[in-house]
Design an enzyme around this catalytic site. Structure first.
Site, PDB file in Angstrom:
ATOM      1  N   HIS A   1      -6.065   1.123  -2.308  1.00  0.00           N
ATOM      2  CA  HIS A   1      -5.869   0.926  -3.752  1.00  0.00           C
ATOM      3  C   HIS A   1      -5.758  -0.564  -4.038  1.00  0.00           C
ATOM      4  O   HIS A   1      -5.745  -1.388  -3.121  1.00  0.00           O
ATOM      5  CB  HIS A   1      -4.637   1.696  -4.251  1.00  0.00           C
ATOM      6  CG  HIS A   1      -3.335   1.248  -3.699  1.00  0.00           C
ATOM      7  ND1 HIS A   1      -3.011   1.329  -2.355  1.00  0.00           N
ATOM      8  CD2 HIS A   1      -2.224   0.734  -4.289  1.00  0.00           C
ATOM      9  CE1 HIS A   1      -1.791   0.887  -2.148  1.00  0.00           C
ATOM     10  NE2 HIS A   1      -1.287   0.499  -3.310  1.00  0.00           N
TER      11      HIS A   1
ATOM     12  N   ASP B   1      -0.501  -6.027  -2.387  1.00  0.00           N
ATOM     13  CA  ASP B   1      -0.088  -6.011  -0.987  1.00  0.00           C
ATOM     14  C   ASP B   1      -1.035  -5.209  -0.101  1.00  0.00           C
ATOM     15  O   ASP B   1      -0.802  -5.092   1.109  1.00  0.00           O
ATOM     16  CB  ASP B   1       1.353  -5.504  -0.839  1.00  0.00           C
ATOM     17  CG  ASP B   1       1.585  -4.133  -1.450  1.00  0.00           C
ATOM     18  OD1 ASP B   1       0.836  -3.751  -2.364  1.00  0.00           O
ATOM     19  OD2 ASP B   1       2.535  -3.442  -1.031  1.00  0.00           O
ATOM     20  N   HIS B   2      -2.110  -4.712  -0.683  1.00  0.00           N
ATOM     21  CA  HIS B   2      -3.109  -3.983   0.097  1.00  0.00           C
ATOM     22  C   HIS B   2      -4.501  -4.606  -0.004  1.00  0.00           C
ATOM     23  O   HIS B   2      -5.412  -4.172   0.707  1.00  0.00           O
ATOM     24  CB  HIS B   2      -3.174  -2.525  -0.355  1.00  0.00           C
ATOM     25  CG  HIS B   2      -1.906  -1.772  -0.087  1.00  0.00           C
ATOM     26  ND1 HIS B   2      -1.757  -0.898   0.958  1.00  0.00           N
ATOM     27  CD2 HIS B   2      -0.715  -1.790  -0.734  1.00  0.00           C
ATOM     28  CE1 HIS B   2      -0.522  -0.407   0.955  1.00  0.00           C
ATOM     29  NE2 HIS B   2       0.128  -0.942  -0.069  1.00  0.00           N
TER      30      HIS B   2
ATOM     31  N   HIS C   1       5.048   0.715   5.947  1.00  0.00           N
ATOM     32  CA  HIS C   1       5.199   0.322   4.552  1.00  0.00           C
ATOM     33  C   HIS C   1       6.672   0.290   4.141  1.00  0.00           C
ATOM     34  O   HIS C   1       7.079   0.787   3.105  1.00  0.00           O
ATOM     35  CB  HIS C   1       4.402   1.245   3.622  1.00  0.00           C
ATOM     36  CG  HIS C   1       4.122   0.637   2.275  1.00  0.00           C
ATOM     37  ND1 HIS C   1       4.917   0.862   1.173  1.00  0.00           N
ATOM     38  CD2 HIS C   1       3.142  -0.189   1.863  1.00  0.00           C
ATOM     39  CE1 HIS C   1       4.432   0.216   0.138  1.00  0.00           C
ATOM     40  NE2 HIS C   1       3.349  -0.439   0.529  1.00  0.00           N
TER      41      HIS C   1
END
Length: 301
Positions: free
Chosen positions: A60, A64-65, A268
């Site tokens: 997504h 942070d991804h 995570h």
């Protein structure tokens, strides 16, 4: 099947922790999954060759991804990459990356292909003769997918003792690997079971980050060898997990139990907690096979 954790913490990078990114090596593929900040630095620390990465899967578009992706794409160019790069991610990822490339006049010298996703149903996004990759619809604050990586059943393995005993000609080898009986020149028929061993059972890996606790993903990950499931919070912050559409360690373990997976890997983590061991302790109340992801760690399955 080898999993390298480049980063496994939530939200922002810190001195000793990095946001989500990991590399899955499976059937001679090197897949990058998510690409938080400092991913390329972590790749170097883990001694993973940039040139081997041909497919990147983005769950997504939260920073942070994905915030490490433009840097990695640019570094590939500076390293004179020529091989194509395929990026799979939510609709909008092409605009995010190409806008930065256009405004900096930094177009890649290699083929850059975007495969944008917007389906709410599971779909095949990559397939070759060795591996199949499907999306796992997740429930988060924005459109999000997990990814299921499945090995295909390989060829049978030749029995070297049988090859020597029966003096099998080389031209029969591929048929034997394909599971066929063979007939020798004197008319003798040899059953395949005498000549070959069964292939190794195919392995599977499911990546599920980020998502609220959601039992609807269970059918997609039923019986997988390894499940990586986000565990942003502990059960003491379950209400916050629901509010932010994340999961607790215990909820991740519950999903693993319901799906009958063989191994659960947690990650995570919110950086509010002093010890990540607390996540494992909580998950073990629901599921017995729990590993903790940590930056730079490698698992062989």
């Amino acid at each position: 099947m080898k999993l390298t954790i480049l980063g496994c913490y939530a939200a922002t990078p810190r001195t000793l922790t990095n946001p989500t990114a990991q590399v899955l090596e499976i059937k001679n593929h090197v897949f990058l999954i998510d690409c938080g900040e400092a991913t390329q630095v972590q790749l170097r620390k883990s001694k993973i060759k940039f040139s081997k990465i041909e497919h990147i899967f983005i769950s997504h578009l939260h920073g942070d991804h994905v915030y490490g992706l433009i840097g990695l794409v640019s570094t590939f160019m500076l390293l004179n990459r020529t091989a194509d790069l395929h990026i799979y991610g939510p609709k909008g990822i092409k605009e995010i990356i190409t806008l930065q490339l256009r405004l900096s006049n930094s177009w890649t010298s290699y083929g850059l292909f975007f495969h944008e996703l917007e389906s709410a149903e599971s779909q095949v996004v990559f397939e070759d003769d060795k591996v199949l990759v499907k999306t796992i619809p997740l429930k988060h604050r924005i459109y999000t997918n997990g990814f299921l990586f499945e090995e295909k059943i390989g060829e049978k393995k030749l029995n070297p003792y049988a090859m020597q005993q029966y003096q099998i000609p080389v031209y029969h080898f591929q048929n034997i690997k394909n599971g066929k009986d063979i007939t020798l020149e004197d008319g003798t028929v040899l059953a395949n079971s005498l000549l070959a061993f069964e292939p190794n059972p195919p392995k599977s890996y499911a990546f599920c980050s980020d998502t609220v606790y959601d039992e609807s993903i269970v059918p997609y990950i039923k019986g997988v060898d390894v499940l990586y499931h986000e565990s942003t919070f502990l059960e003491s912050e379950a209400e916050l997990a629901t509010k932010t559409m994340h999961s607790t360690a215990r909820q991740a373990a519950t999903v693993a139990r319901l799906a009958g997976v063989k191994q659960l890997v947690l990650g995570h983590y919110s950086t509010r907690y002093d010890r990540i061991e607390r996540f494992r302790d909580e998950a073990l109340a629901e599921f017995p096979e729990v590993l903790l992801a940590n930056d730079g760690e490698t698992f062989n399955f």
